[in-house]
Design a protein around this motif. Sequence first.
Motif, PDB file in Angstrom:
ATOM      1  N   ASN A  30       0.812  -1.226   0.000  1.00  0.00           N
ATOM      2  CA  ASN A  30       0.000   0.000   0.000  1.00  0.00           C
ATOM      3  C   ASN A  30       0.840   1.268   0.000  1.00  0.00           C
ATOM      4  OD1 ASN A  30      -2.235  -1.678   0.183  1.00  0.00           O
ATOM      5  ND2 ASN A  30      -2.438  -1.427   2.399  1.00  0.00           N
ATOM      6  N   GLY A  31       2.090   1.165   0.391  1.00  0.00           N
ATOM      7  CA  GLY A  31       2.936   2.351   0.477  1.00  0.00           C
ATOM      8  C   GLY A  31       2.803   3.077   1.799  1.00  0.00           C
ATOM      9  N   SER A  32       1.857   2.593   2.646  1.00  0.00           N
ATOM     10  CA  SER A  32       1.690   3.199   3.963  1.00  0.00           C
ATOM     11  C   SER A  32       0.921   2.248   4.870  1.00  0.00           C
ATOM     12  CB  SER A  32       0.931   4.529   3.865  1.00  0.00           C
ATOM     13  OG  SER A  32      -0.390   4.307   3.420  1.00  0.00           O
ATOM     14  N   LYS A  33       0.935   2.556   6.157  1.00  0.00           N
ATOM     15  CA  LYS A  33       0.183   1.788   7.146  1.00  0.00           C
ATOM     16  C   LYS A  33      -0.274   2.753   8.220  1.00  0.00           C
ATOM     17  CE  LYS A  33       0.294  -2.168  10.248  1.00  0.00           C
ATOM     18  NZ  LYS A  33      -1.080  -2.507   9.973  1.00  0.00           N
ATOM     19  N   GLU A  34      -1.541   2.593   8.596  1.00  0.00           N
ATOM     20  CA  GLU A  34      -2.106   3.473   9.615  1.00  0.00           C
ATOM     21  C   GLU A  34      -2.063   2.789  10.972  1.00  0.00           C
ATOM     22  OE1 GLU A  34      -6.246   5.908  10.467  1.00  0.00           O
ATOM     23  OE2 GLU A  34      -5.701   5.385   8.408  1.00  0.00           O
ATOM     24  N   LEU A  35      -1.606   3.531  11.979  1.00  0.00           N
ATOM     25  CA  LEU A  35      -1.541   3.049  13.356  1.00  0.00           C
ATOM     26  C   LEU A  35      -2.286   4.024  14.253  1.00  0.00           C
ATOM     27  CD1 LEU A  35       2.327   2.416  13.634  1.00  0.00           C
ATOM     28  CD2 LEU A  35       0.609   0.694  13.157  1.00  0.00           C
ATOM     29  N   THR A  36      -2.697   3.530  15.393  1.00  0.00           N
ATOM     30  CA  THR A  36      -3.253   4.414  16.416  1.00  0.00           C
ATOM     31  C   THR A  36      -2.348   4.288  17.636  1.00  0.00           C
ATOM     32  OG1 THR A  36      -5.491   4.063  15.598  1.00  0.00           O
ATOM     33  CG2 THR A  36      -5.280   4.981  17.810  1.00  0.00           C
ATOM     34  N   ILE A  37      -1.710   5.396  17.972  1.00  0.00           N
ATOM     35  CA  ILE A  37      -0.790   5.442  19.101  1.00  0.00           C
ATOM     36  C   ILE A  37      -1.291   6.510  20.052  1.00  0.00           C
ATOM     37  CG2 ILE A  37       1.595   5.807  19.858  1.00  0.00           C
ATOM     38  CD1 ILE A  37       1.506   3.453  17.969  1.00  0.00           C
ATOM     39  N   GLU A  38      -1.612   6.106  21.305  1.00  0.00           N
ATOM     40  CA  GLU A  38      -2.129   7.032  22.318  1.00  0.00           C
ATOM     41  C   GLU A  38      -3.260   7.896  21.751  1.00  0.00           C
ATOM     42  OE1 GLU A  38       0.898   9.200  24.389  1.00  0.00           O
ATOM     43  OE2 GLU A  38       1.890   7.379  25.073  1.00  0.00           O
ATOM     44  N   SER A  39      -4.242   7.248  21.173  1.00  0.00           N
ATOM     45  CA  SER A  39      -5.438   7.899  20.596  1.00  0.00           C
ATOM     46  C   SER A  39      -5.115   8.836  19.440  1.00  0.00           C
ATOM     47  CB  SER A  39      -6.208   8.678  21.682  1.00  0.00           C
ATOM     48  OG  SER A  39      -6.550   7.826  22.741  1.00  0.00           O
ATOM     49  N   GLN A  40      -3.947   8.731  18.865  1.00  0.00           N
ATOM     50  CA  GLN A  40      -3.565   9.596  17.752  1.00  0.00           C
ATOM     51  C   GLN A  40      -3.335   8.723  16.515  1.00  0.00           C
ATOM     52  OE1 GLN A  40      -0.263  12.187  18.659  1.00  0.00           O
ATOM     53  NE2 GLN A  40      -0.061  12.869  16.534  1.00  0.00           N
ATOM     54  N   ASN A  41      -3.932   9.144  15.390  1.00  0.00           N
ATOM     55  CA  ASN A  41      -3.705   8.430  14.131  1.00  0.00           C
ATOM     56  C   ASN A  41      -2.308   8.754  13.615  1.00  0.00           C
ATOM     57  OD1 ASN A  41      -6.174   7.239  14.083  1.00  0.00           O
ATOM     58  ND2 ASN A  41      -7.064   8.561  12.523  1.00  0.00           N
ATOM     59  N   VAL A  42      -1.582   7.692  13.272  1.00  0.00           N
ATOM     60  CA  VAL A  42      -0.228   7.827  12.752  1.00  0.00           C
ATOM     61  C   VAL A  42      -0.195   7.109  11.415  1.00  0.00           C
ATOM     62  CG1 VAL A  42       2.196   7.207  13.092  1.00  0.00           C
ATOM     63  CG2 VAL A  42       0.795   7.898  15.062  1.00  0.00           C
ATOM     64  N   ILE A  43       0.227   7.822  10.376  1.00  0.00           N
ATOM     65  CA  ILE A  43       0.362   7.200   9.058  1.00  0.00           C
ATOM     66  C   ILE A  43       1.847   7.068   8.751  1.00  0.00           C
ATOM     67  CG2 ILE A  43      -0.098   7.410   6.588  1.00  0.00           C
ATOM     68  CD1 ILE A  43      -2.659   8.946   7.351  1.00  0.00           C
ATOM     69  N   LEU A  44       2.268   5.790   8.716  1.00  0.00           N
ATOM     70  CA  LEU A  44       3.657   5.506   8.368  1.00  0.00           C
ATOM     71  C   LEU A  44       3.753   5.291   6.871  1.00  0.00           C
ATOM     72  CD1 LEU A  44       4.852   2.943  11.069  1.00  0.00           C
ATOM     73  CD2 LEU A  44       5.482   5.334  10.854  1.00  0.00           C
TER      74      LEU A  44
END
Length: 167
Positions: A30-44
Amino acid sequence: LGPKYGKIMKQIAAAVNQFNADDITEIESNGSKELTIESQNVILELTDVEISTQDIPGWLVQSEGGITVALDITLSDELKAEGLAREFVNRIQNLRKESGLEVTDKIHLKILKHNEINQAINNNKNYICEETLAGKLDLVDGMKQNEGISVELENNVNTVISIEKLN
């Protein structure tokens, strides 16, 4: 990622270190991965991470386009003997050519015994004979002077090969 996610960098690094094969495949495809860290969306993004593979001892591993291939490169005694037999065939074919034999001429091979090659020749005798048109192959203890041609094989193993045309 520091300037973008400074406060939660340690948690992002910990999450990335826990990625499994599916997570890695997702970010690669996909070229990216979405994470949720401490209620914050993080797009790697793929450019934010470094994906590397490590060879397993005795294996070569290569990944490309979401596909990983591992190749066992351990050389068994059987494979070493087969490689030595192929080397003999190559040397014998060259000697046939150099001695002016026709492609269809049957030959008698004599090979001077050597501890490093005897078993390889015996285990692959049919193959060597078929490939070189040897009607007869003998491992011999000795040869008369100038009876054969000295050849050096791998690992500085020297032997003598004699080729005689069969009638």
